[in-house]
Design an enzyme around this catalytic site. Structure first.
Site, PDB file in Angstrom:
ATOM      1  N   LYS A  26      -5.334  19.118 -12.670  1.00 27.05           N
ATOM      2  CA  LYS A  26      -4.984  19.878 -14.152  1.00 27.05           C
ATOM      3  C   LYS A  26      -6.958  20.792 -13.413  1.00 27.05           C
ATOM      4  CE  LYS A  26      -7.321  17.479 -17.432  1.00 27.05           C
ATOM      5  NZ  LYS A  26      -9.284  17.681 -17.305  1.00 27.05           N
ATOM      6  N   ARG A  31      -8.561  26.329 -13.360  1.00 28.94           N
ATOM      7  CA  ARG A  31      -9.424  27.464 -12.060  1.00 28.94           C
ATOM      8  C   ARG A  31      -8.130  28.446 -11.454  1.00 28.94           C
ATOM      9  NH1 ARG A  31     -12.067  22.532 -11.434  1.00 28.94           N
ATOM     10  NH2 ARG A  31     -14.054  22.594 -11.020  1.00 28.94           N
ATOM     11  N   SER A 173     -22.087  17.089 -12.245  1.00 26.72           N
ATOM     12  CA  SER A 173     -20.702  17.701 -12.704  1.00 26.72           C
ATOM     13  C   SER A 173     -20.105  19.240 -12.446  1.00 26.72           C
ATOM     14  CB  SER A 173     -22.014  18.013 -13.727  1.00 26.72           C
ATOM     15  OG  SER A 173     -20.711  18.582 -14.717  1.00 26.72           O
ATOM     16  N   ASP A 325     -13.394  10.233 -13.688  1.00 27.25           N
ATOM     17  CA  ASP A 325     -12.072   9.848 -14.572  1.00 27.25           C
ATOM     18  C   ASP A 325     -10.719   9.086 -14.102  1.00 27.25           C
ATOM     19  OD1 ASP A 325     -12.581  12.452 -15.971  1.00 27.25           O
ATOM     20  OD2 ASP A 325     -11.396  13.899 -14.538  1.00 27.25           O
TER      21      ASP A 325
HETATM   22  C1  S3P Z   1     -13.755  18.596 -13.444  1.00 26.46           C
HETATM   23  C2  S3P Z   1     -14.973  17.746 -13.134  1.00 26.46           C
HETATM   24  C3  S3P Z   1     -14.979  16.111 -13.981  1.00 26.46           C
HETATM   25  C4  S3P Z   1     -14.282  15.771 -14.676  1.00 26.46           C
HETATM   26  C5  S3P Z   1     -12.894  16.643 -15.296  1.00 26.46           C
HETATM   27  C6  S3P Z   1     -12.460  17.936 -14.700  1.00 26.46           C
HETATM   28  C7  S3P Z   1     -13.532  19.651 -13.140  1.00 26.46           C
HETATM   29  O1  S3P Z   1     -15.983  16.272 -15.526  1.00 26.46           O
HETATM   30  O2  S3P Z   1     -14.354  14.806 -16.009  1.00 26.46           O
HETATM   31  O3  S3P Z   1     -12.702  15.629 -15.865  1.00 26.46           O
HETATM   32  O4  S3P Z   1     -12.035  19.770 -12.809  1.00 26.46           O
HETATM   33  O5  S3P Z   1     -14.609  20.294 -13.039  1.00 26.46           O
HETATM   34  P1  S3P Z   1     -17.664  16.795 -14.550  1.00 26.46           P
HETATM   35  O6  S3P Z   1     -17.627  17.309 -13.867  1.00 26.46           O
HETATM   36  O7  S3P Z   1     -18.876  17.640 -16.775  1.00 26.46           O
HETATM   37  O8  S3P Z   1     -18.731  14.932 -14.563  1.00 26.46           O
END
Ligand code: S3P
Length: 449
Positions: A26, A31, A173, A325
């Site tokens: 995902k 991206r 994050s 996750d």
């Molecule tokens: C993601 C980053 C994570 C994750 C999300 C996908 C990403 O969130 O929980 O499902 O693709 O950058 P955070 O970066 O806010 O922790």
């Protein structure tokens, strides 16, 4: 995904057996759409996750001016906006359920002189956006929210002369990091992001694949990233690897159902994503990785999993970013282990698609597991392999990972475990029901109610 709630349930199942391929990742799929839309020229994408979240992002990118099509062979083509830049969308940009989508798109669009109002579903509209709007404001974007808080709907007025900033996100994050790097592409000067804990690094890797230059200075558990703008991206071919976060459901299903033996193919093994695998091996899980190869800049492997007697452990809190996750489904595994699994330092779970600490605790309590909810964690004491009572309907709060965790747990429960809504599963794992059925799992998808 349908607008109506769609019920599903699972119950004590015989072993799951066979081979399956994990659906496309995902994070990388989002991206690919966004970077492709910003780039000069054409980007082709194979293995894209055709889930609802990614379709929301693709539609958003079309609204900003990119041309995105799917070929009969399943290859997606994105013709980027390139030197023309984004144009202001005619209507609201609806990001559906996708936090990654909205946060990265806000960053990307901030670097163009366009205005957009972002909206989302009930879950997305309750999630904090201040983590990206505060630094974007500092870079010079105009930000207003309808309700004067940090929740959607939010309107972002971008500009072509953003000011680069040095920023240390207060939470680990990848979404915040990625948002600011994308904004930094069109800011004049160096955008610097300091991460005290390394989060998934797909943005850094993919920016390089699209021809951008950035430096990564690795320090202790984290890194400092420097990106000098303005820089343009050039379209390329993206191969989307299998999603380790989706593979997690198949893996834990196999670990908790006696006699199970499953091979999951094409799973991305990027170390910023594989914390769950390390944890399950420490718990005594039979997980063997094989057939390592590199594709599209990421390492892939096939994972062989067999039913295992699991033992509770203390999960190192510093591992959280690499498995953020996966905690709801890890909590399910823990509820069938021997002894107690301690999962702490995961306060971020409270602001995911749902409050995943509360939702996981409620799920486990409802099926008869022994769980204690803490401010920033969960303690789960398992049944030592015995089935749990089950016999409950779980509230999913529009959260795909809570729905799948509940259905996996039900496979080891005496009485059926239902979910109030399974439609959200299509956001990240549209083939979940078909794959689980192929492996022989006792899951019923009752469709839209
Ligand atoms: C993601 C980053 C994570 C994750 C999300 C996908 C990403 O969130 O929980 O499902 O693709 O950058 P955070 O970066 O806010 O922790």
């Amino acid at each position: 995904m349908t607008d109506k709630n769609s019920k599903a349930s699972s119950v004590l199942s015989g072993p799951i057996k066979g081979q399956a391929s994990a659906p496309g990742d995902k994070s990388i799929s989002h991206r690919a759409m966004i970077f492709g839309a910003m780039a000069h020229g054409t980007t082709t994408v194979s293995g894209l996750l055709e889930g609802a979240d990614i379709m929301s992002t693709a539609n958003a990118m079309r609204a900003f001016g990119a041309d995105i099509t799917r070929g009969d062979d399943g290859i997606w083509t994105v013709t980027g906006c390139g030197a023309d830049g984004f144009t202001s969308p005619k209507g609201d940009v609806d990001c559906g359920n996708a936090g990654t989508g909205v946060r990265l798109i806000m960053g990307a669009a901030s670097g163009y002189p366009v205005s957009a109002r972002y909206v989302g579903d009930a879950s997305l509209s309750s999630r904090p956006m201040g983590r990206v709007t505060i630094p974007l404001l500092e870079m010079g974007a105009g930000i207003t929210s309808d309700a004067g808080d940090d929740k959607l709907p939010i309107t972002v007025q971008g500009r072509s002369d953003l000011t680069p900033i040095s920023y240390a996100p207060p939470v680990a994050s990848a979404q915040v990091k990625s948002c600011l790097l994308l904004a930094g592409l069109n800011a004049k000067g160096t955008t610097e992001i300091t991460e005290s804990h390394l989060t998934r690094d797909h943005t850094e890797n993919m920016l390089k694949a699209f021809g951008a230059t950035l430096t990564q200075d690795k320090r202790d558990d984290g890194q400092i990233i420097r990106l000098s703008g303005p820089q343009s991206l050039s379209g390329c071919h993206v191969v989307v690897p299998g999603d380790p976060s989706s593979a997690a459901f198949l893996i834990i299903g196999a670990l908790i159902i006696p006699g199970s033996d499953v091979i999951i193919k094409n799973v991305m093994m990027n170390p910023t994503r594989t914390g769950l695998f390390d944890t399950l091996i420490e718990m005594g899980g039979f997980l063997r990785t094989d057939n390592f190869r590199t594709s599209g800049g990421e390492v892939l492997a096939d994972i062989h999993v067999k039913y295992s007697k699991l033992t509770g452990i203390v999960v190192p809190p510093q591992r959280a970013p690499s498995m953020i996750d996966e905690y709801p489904v890890l909590a399910v595994a823990a509820s069938f282990a021997k002894g107690t699994t301690v999962m702490d330092g995961i306060g971020e779970l409270r602001v995911k698609e749902s409050d995943r600490i509360a939702a996981s605790a409620a799920l486990l309590k409802a099926i008869g597991a022994d769980v204690t909810e803490m401010d920033s964690g969960l303690n789960v004491t398992g049944s030592d392999g015995a089935p749990l009572p089950g016999g409950a309907t779980i509230t999913t709060h529009h959260d795909h990972r809570i729905a799948m965790s509940a259905l996996i747990a039900g496979l080891r429960c005496e009485a059926s475990v239902a979910v109030d809504d399974a439609s959200m599963i299509a956001t990240s794992f549209p083939s979940f029901f078909a794959l689980m059925a192929e492996l022989g799992a006792n899951i019923t998808d009752a469709g839209a109610a």
